[in-house]
Design an enzyme around this catalytic site. Structure first.
Site, mmCIF file in Angstrom:
data_model
loop_
_atom_site.group_PDB
_atom_site.id
_atom_site.type_symbol
_atom_site.label_atom_id
_atom_site.label_comp_id
_atom_site.label_asym_id
_atom_site.label_seq_id
_atom_site.Cartn_x
_atom_site.Cartn_y
_atom_site.Cartn_z
ATOM 1 N N ASN A 140 0.762 -1.293 0.116
ATOM 2 C CA ASN A 140 0.059 0.054 -0.077
ATOM 3 C C ASN A 140 0.893 1.189 0.039
ATOM 4 O O ASN A 140 0.656 2.354 -0.686
ATOM 5 C CB ASN A 140 -0.864 0.036 1.377
ATOM 6 C CG ASN A 140 -1.983 -0.917 1.236
ATOM 7 O OD1 ASN A 140 -2.224 -1.722 0.304
ATOM 8 N ND2 ASN A 140 -2.206 -1.329 2.433
ATOM 9 N N GLY B 263 -2.390 4.652 7.926
ATOM 10 C CA GLY B 263 -1.056 4.874 8.153
ATOM 11 C C GLY B 263 -0.089 4.465 6.872
ATOM 12 O O GLY B 263 0.804 5.129 6.774
ATOM 13 N N ASP B 264 -0.668 3.504 6.254
ATOM 14 C CA ASP B 264 0.100 3.139 4.897
ATOM 15 C C ASP B 264 0.373 4.375 3.942
ATOM 16 O O ASP B 264 1.412 4.647 3.395
ATOM 17 C CB ASP B 264 -0.328 2.003 4.362
ATOM 18 C CG ASP B 264 -0.460 0.539 5.084
ATOM 19 O OD1 ASP B 264 0.420 0.601 6.195
ATOM 20 O OD2 ASP B 264 -1.397 -0.193 4.908
ATOM 21 N N ALA B 265 -0.876 5.008 3.910
ATOM 22 C CA ALA B 265 -0.885 6.249 2.901
ATOM 23 C C ALA B 265 -0.161 7.231 3.343
ATOM 24 O O ALA B 265 0.772 7.914 2.783
ATOM 25 C CB ALA B 265 -2.321 6.816 2.878
ATOM 26 N N GLY C 299 3.387 6.508 2.924
ATOM 27 C CA GLY C 299 3.725 6.549 1.062
ATOM 28 C C GLY C 299 4.110 7.896 0.820
ATOM 29 O O GLY C 299 4.890 8.338 0.213
#
Length: 321
Positions: free
Chosen positions: A42, A272-274, A277
């Site tokens: 992600n 959180g992954d975003a 990123g």
């Protein structure tokens, strides 16, 4: 569903045998939507959303099934190059997400992802790609799979003065895989986590404090292999300000988030992954710490308006403040 499978409303765990019926239950009886996921994957798609084409590479392990095909299709569409180790002994990993209000309960069956081996990473054609990279990002989940692979990337980064970023990923990582996590800590140039993961780290390390600012400072001052780079600790706190501690600095910094109206929030899964990123994209582009944090907040604000770890199309363009 939460009660049926013994899950908490806002949590992230690895699946036990009692949870394995969850996935078909969701698809068959709950009209679940099937989306491409994987925490670090992600993040790679998030970074690529901002970066120029062909900027990202993801390495992992999948099975020989339709779910692996979905991941390939989604990565291709996002512009992420994927180099998978493919095994026929386990299916592709999956994560069931139960959303109640603004809470999400994630239950992950790593399956094939748990079969990754350093031999794949060290294949000449794969390691050549690794050596071309300038920034390495590792999700904490991989510490349950192949610590040697994580350390190979970390050591390469330290030796070549490249950037090594680690995400804590979930509270159980610093609690139950604390030794594996500690073996990588000297290589962290950036470490990213949320307030629950930070407090879990403090508990796992035997610190009494549960104050996020104090914890960030403690993490920042851990011994470091590459002295050319100061370690930066980034702790997100949902709707509260993000806390940042830099090695050698006695005061933490705080950065306000990009606010999203409650009625516009669809799903916080993968937020959180975003953030990671967007933040990593800023690091790759050589942006300041402040702007990289803002890029993370911006991408997370887009993600939570979507269902699951996705980003809007037509693609939106980040505008610096």
């Amino acid at each position: 569903m939460l009660e049926k499978y013994g899950l908490k409303a806002n949590d992230a765990i690895l699946a036990e045998p009692k949870h394995l019926g969850l996935y078909e239950d969701l698809l068959t009886n709950r009209s679940a939507v099937l989306l491409a996921g994987g925490a670090a994957q992600n993040t790679a798609r998030g970074a690529q959303y901002i970066l120029p084409s062909e900027s990202t590479l993801y390495i992992g392990c999948v099975g020989k099934d339709k779910y692996a095909d979905i991941l390939r299709e989604k990565n291709d569409a996002a512009g992420v190059r994927a180099e998978y180790l493919v095994v026929d002994t386990h299916p592709t990993g999956r994560c069931g997400v139960i959303i109640t209000g603004q809470d999400r309960s994630m239950c992950t069956d790593l399956a094939a992802a748990n079969e990754y081996k350093i031999d794949h990473l060290k294949k000449p054609e794969i390691w050549n790609l690794v050596q071309q990279a300038k920034v390495y990002f590792v999700g904490g989940y991989h510490l349950t799979v192949s610590v040697p692979a994580v350390l190979a990337l970390a050591e390469e980064a330290a030796q070549k003065d490249k950037i090594f970023v680690l995400s804590l990923s979930a509270p159980f990582i610093p609690l139950f895989f604390k030794d594996q996590l500690a073996s990588t800590s000297k290589y962290w140039d950036y470490v990213i986590g949320n307030e629950t993961e930070a407090r879990a780290w403090a508990e796992g390390q035997g610190h009494e404090t549960r104050d996020v600012k104090e914890i960030a400072l403690l993490m920042a001052e851990l011994p470091k292999e590459n002295s050319k780079r100061k370690r930066t600790v980034v702790i997100t706190q949902g709707t509260e300000s993000t806390v940042v501690a830099v090695q050698g600095e006695k005061q933490v910094k705080e950065f306000g988030i990009v606010e999203v109206q409650k009625q516009d929030i669809c799903d916080t899964t993968g937020a959180g992954d975003a953030f990671a990123g967007g933040f990593v994209a800023g690091i790759v582009e050589g942006k300041s710490l402040e702007q990289s944090i803002d890029m993370g907040h911006w991408l997370a604000s887009l993600s939570i308006k979507e269902l699951g770890p996705q980003y809007p199309f037509p693609k939106q363009i980040y505008q610096a403040k």
